[in-house]
Design a protein around this motif. Sequence first.
Motif, PDB file in Angstrom:
ATOM      1  N   HIS A  43      19.006  37.584 -11.007  1.00  0.00           N
ATOM      2  CA  HIS A  43      20.176  36.525 -11.880  1.00  0.00           C
ATOM      3  C   HIS A  43      21.200  36.501 -10.975  1.00  0.00           C
ATOM      4  O   HIS A  43      22.078  35.613 -10.899  1.00  0.00           O
ATOM      5  N   ASP A  81      21.090  34.481  -8.077  1.00  0.00           N
ATOM      6  CA  ASP A  81      21.198  33.104  -8.436  1.00  0.00           C
ATOM      7  C   ASP A  81      22.556  32.488  -8.686  1.00  0.00           C
ATOM      8  O   ASP A  81      23.033  31.257  -7.945  1.00  0.00           O
ATOM      9  N   GLY A  93      24.461  29.776  -6.215  1.00  0.00           N
ATOM     10  CA  GLY A  93      24.650  28.423  -6.771  1.00  0.00           C
ATOM     11  C   GLY A  93      26.117  28.343  -7.270  1.00  0.00           C
ATOM     12  O   GLY A  93      26.635  27.282  -7.922  1.00  0.00           O
ATOM     13  N   ARG A 110      19.622  23.079  -6.404  1.00  0.00           N
ATOM     14  CA  ARG A 110      18.651  24.214  -6.421  1.00  0.00           C
ATOM     15  C   ARG A 110      17.357  23.847  -5.741  1.00  0.00           C
ATOM     16  O   ARG A 110      16.991  22.967  -5.251  1.00  0.00           O
ATOM     17  N   GLY A 142      23.405  26.464  -4.016  1.00  0.00           N
ATOM     18  CA  GLY A 142      22.147  26.596  -4.909  1.00  0.00           C
ATOM     19  C   GLY A 142      20.885  26.595  -4.225  1.00  0.00           C
ATOM     20  O   GLY A 142      19.830  26.755  -4.988  1.00  0.00           O
ATOM     21  N   ARG A 160      18.104  28.406  -1.384  1.00  0.00           N
ATOM     22  CA  ARG A 160      18.136  29.745  -0.623  1.00  0.00           C
ATOM     23  C   ARG A 160      17.253  29.056   0.763  1.00  0.00           C
ATOM     24  O   ARG A 160      16.436  28.393   0.458  1.00  0.00           O
ATOM     25  N   GLY A 212      17.958  36.619  -2.472  1.00  0.00           N
ATOM     26  CA  GLY A 212      18.634  35.723  -1.586  1.00  0.00           C
ATOM     27  C   GLY A 212      19.104  36.336  -0.131  1.00  0.00           C
ATOM     28  O   GLY A 212      19.923  35.971   0.220  1.00  0.00           O
TER      29      GLY A 212
END
Length: 299
Positions: free
Chosen positions: A7, A10, A14, A160, A203, A205, A252
């Motif tokens: 999380h 993320d 992003g 994303r 957003g 990867r 990430g």
Amino acid sequence: MAHPLIHLADAWIGRSARPEADALAAVAGLSPAVVVTGGSRGIGRAVAARFARLGRDVLLIAREPAPLEAAAAEIAREAGVRAVPLALDVTAADAVARLDAGLAEAKLYADVLVNNAGVGLAGPFADASPEAMERLIALNIAAASRLMHHALPPMLARGRGGILNVGSLGGLVPGPYQAAYYASKAYLVSLSEAVAHEVSGRGVRIAIVAPGPVNTRFHQSMHADRALYRAIVPALSADAAAASAVRGYMLGRRVIVPGVLATLGALAVKVLPHALTVPIVGALLGIGQNPGNPGRAKP
């Protein structure tokens, strides 16, 4: 897998994402999928299975329909997700159009692209056939670049998504007796790291996994199984390499080197001069080679 860390990843990845309404509308009613090239066996199949265990639908690409369909059926049965087979040569001129058509027919869109398909080439560079050289360039460099270039803009527009390129520890150092193969993986490492910087915070990867030897049919298919490195360097299982790749991608990381020994090797080639590392790698790769034999698509 540590969900709080994912999380956090993320949120960081992003942090500057600005999803576009038109891009989101274009995939309304479609399900996000992980697209895996070379997905019928080996690392590709293992990566697809790992994503499937996370609840992700997958679309598997390979040239041979029978093993591809068998892999998709097994993944769907074990993970309880959709696993769609798409028989496709990614070097074909119409590969991108056929991929888009396959996704549309399955009511999916490419949320993650795993560029795994690749070919090896062992033996002295001068002895390689022109056909083998062209096949390597077409698959390892051109097709991977084309798919990545096609998939990335819609991901950025949606704010994303991700691209996981499957490289090799060999991409971090020149490799005598597998010179073109190592160079093709060096290209993929460089491309991945550079593009990851370009899209930072938007957003998406971008990661490259650089495994050392893995127990698949890949080394045998390019007649490198008798090289010294196969005898003295411990190999990972495809599943272990895939687990490290997917975990690192979700967290990430941009460059993922599975395994302790491979990680130490990656550190060594970064700090030691090529005057030392290239002869060592040449000794590891050169013994027992059958010159000029191309490998098949990476399993």
